[in-house]
Scaffold this active site. Structure first.
Site, mmCIF file in Angstrom:
data_model
loop_
_atom_site.group_PDB
_atom_site.id
_atom_site.type_symbol
_atom_site.label_atom_id
_atom_site.label_comp_id
_atom_site.label_asym_id
_atom_site.label_seq_id
_atom_site.Cartn_x
_atom_site.Cartn_y
_atom_site.Cartn_z
ATOM 1 N N THR A 12 40.726 16.973 1.637
ATOM 2 C CA THR A 12 41.314 15.951 0.488
ATOM 3 C C THR A 12 42.637 16.190 0.039
ATOM 4 O OG1 THR A 12 39.975 17.203 -1.086
ATOM 5 C CG2 THR A 12 38.873 15.328 -0.174
ATOM 6 N N GLY A 13 43.413 17.275 1.060
ATOM 7 C CA GLY A 13 44.621 17.516 0.490
ATOM 8 C C GLY A 13 45.719 16.608 1.033
ATOM 9 N N ARG A 35 34.712 19.411 -2.645
ATOM 10 C CA ARG A 35 34.170 19.700 -3.858
ATOM 11 C C ARG A 35 33.816 18.312 -4.475
ATOM 12 N NH1 ARG A 35 38.402 23.506 -4.195
ATOM 13 N NH2 ARG A 35 39.451 21.935 -5.697
ATOM 14 N N VAL A 55 34.047 26.102 -0.677
ATOM 15 C CA VAL A 55 34.342 26.791 0.475
ATOM 16 C C VAL A 55 34.075 28.263 -0.030
ATOM 17 C CG1 VAL A 55 37.022 27.365 -0.182
ATOM 18 C CG2 VAL A 55 36.289 27.344 2.191
ATOM 19 N N LEU A 75 43.095 24.911 3.803
ATOM 20 C CA LEU A 75 42.701 25.014 2.478
ATOM 21 C C LEU A 75 44.070 25.091 1.572
ATOM 22 C CD1 LEU A 75 40.046 27.697 2.935
ATOM 23 C CD2 LEU A 75 39.926 25.323 2.065
ATOM 24 N N GLY A 76 44.124 24.550 0.561
ATOM 25 C CA GLY A 76 45.302 24.738 -0.419
ATOM 26 C C GLY A 76 45.002 24.924 -1.845
ATOM 27 N N MET A 87 41.841 30.730 -0.669
ATOM 28 C CA MET A 87 42.121 30.441 0.621
ATOM 29 C C MET A 87 41.584 31.595 1.711
ATOM 30 S SD MET A 87 45.810 28.956 0.284
ATOM 31 C CE MET A 87 46.580 30.110 -0.831
ATOM 32 N N CYS A 109 45.845 26.369 8.766
ATOM 33 C CA CYS A 109 47.259 26.502 8.289
ATOM 34 C C CYS A 109 47.688 27.288 7.051
ATOM 35 C CB CYS A 109 47.612 24.835 7.808
ATOM 36 S SG CYS A 109 49.134 24.703 7.363
ATOM 37 N N CYS A 188 46.286 21.380 18.834
ATOM 38 C CA CYS A 188 45.888 22.879 19.099
ATOM 39 C C CYS A 188 44.342 22.818 19.830
ATOM 40 C CB CYS A 188 45.948 23.726 17.829
ATOM 41 S SG CYS A 188 47.911 23.867 17.451
#
EC number: 1.5.1.30
Length: 206
Positions: A12-13, A35, A55, A75-76, A87, A109, A188
């Site tokens: 959702t980022g 979440r 997470v 993740l951020g 993270m 990432c 990738c």
């Protein structure tokens, strides 16, 4: 083996949303851990499976990774630049779950600050960068087939698919669009070329 079933963490980022959309459009069966499911798009490409959880909770991560063939980690902390372990904790749970379920490919990432001179990290980004460093170490020590994607500034330019990938943090620019970054994360999954490497995608946008 052709990967079809993937989990995306951080869907959702900014980059997560475009990566999710591109993955569904490319035919992947996508499971996401979120979440708050209301942050997923109400229209357009949808994930096949949604797990609501955190997470940092190993059981939530385990449920998300079960049955997958590969994992994407985006993740951020959004705009929160305070000290964090979200993270790295999340990545540790993801690695544990992958080993438990026999999933060996992960594309994760972090940031180009890990490739550049550590003294040049802007002080306000140091706490987040420190957690990226912890996260990268977990991947390096995991024994998994991991690709460490370390982008520069993430912009909003349209998808080109024409970006350059280097392994050392030097490239044509210090920007990658979120759409091209998502495109590369998915690329990738289709090659072993970058396994075990740190990768720096960038592009000179008009």
């Amino acid at each position: 083996m052709t990967v079809k079933k993937i989990a995306i963490f951080g869907a959702t980022g900014r980059t997560g949303l475009t990566t999710l959309a591109q993955a569904v459009q490319a035919g992947y069966e996508v499971t996401v851990l979120v979440r708050d499911s209301s942050r997923l798009p109400s229209e357009g490409p949808q994930p096949a499976h949604v797990v609501v959880g955190d997470v940092r909770q190993a059981a939530d991560v385990d449920k998300t990774v079960a049955g997958q063939e590969a994992v994407i980690v985006l993740l951020g902390t959004g705009n929160d630049l305070s000290p964090t372990t979200v993270m790295s904790e999340g990545t540790r749970n993801i690695v544990t779950a992958m080993k438990a379920h026999g999933v060996d490919k992960v594309v994760a990432c972090t940031s180009a600050f890990l490739l550049w001179d550590p003294t040049k990290v802007p002080p306000r980004l140091q706490d987040v960068t420190d957690d990226h460093i912890r996260m990268h170490k977990i991947l390096q020590e995991s024994g998994l087939k991991y690709v460490a994607v370390m982008p520069p500034h993430i912009g909003d330019q349209p998808l080109t698919g024409a970006y350059t990938v280097t392994l050392d943090g030097r490239g044509p620019s210090r920007v990658i669009s979120k759409h091209d970054l998502g495109h590369f994360m998915l690329r990738c999954l289709t090659t072993n070329e970058y396994d075990g490497h740190t990768t720096y995608p960038s592009h000179q946008y008009d």
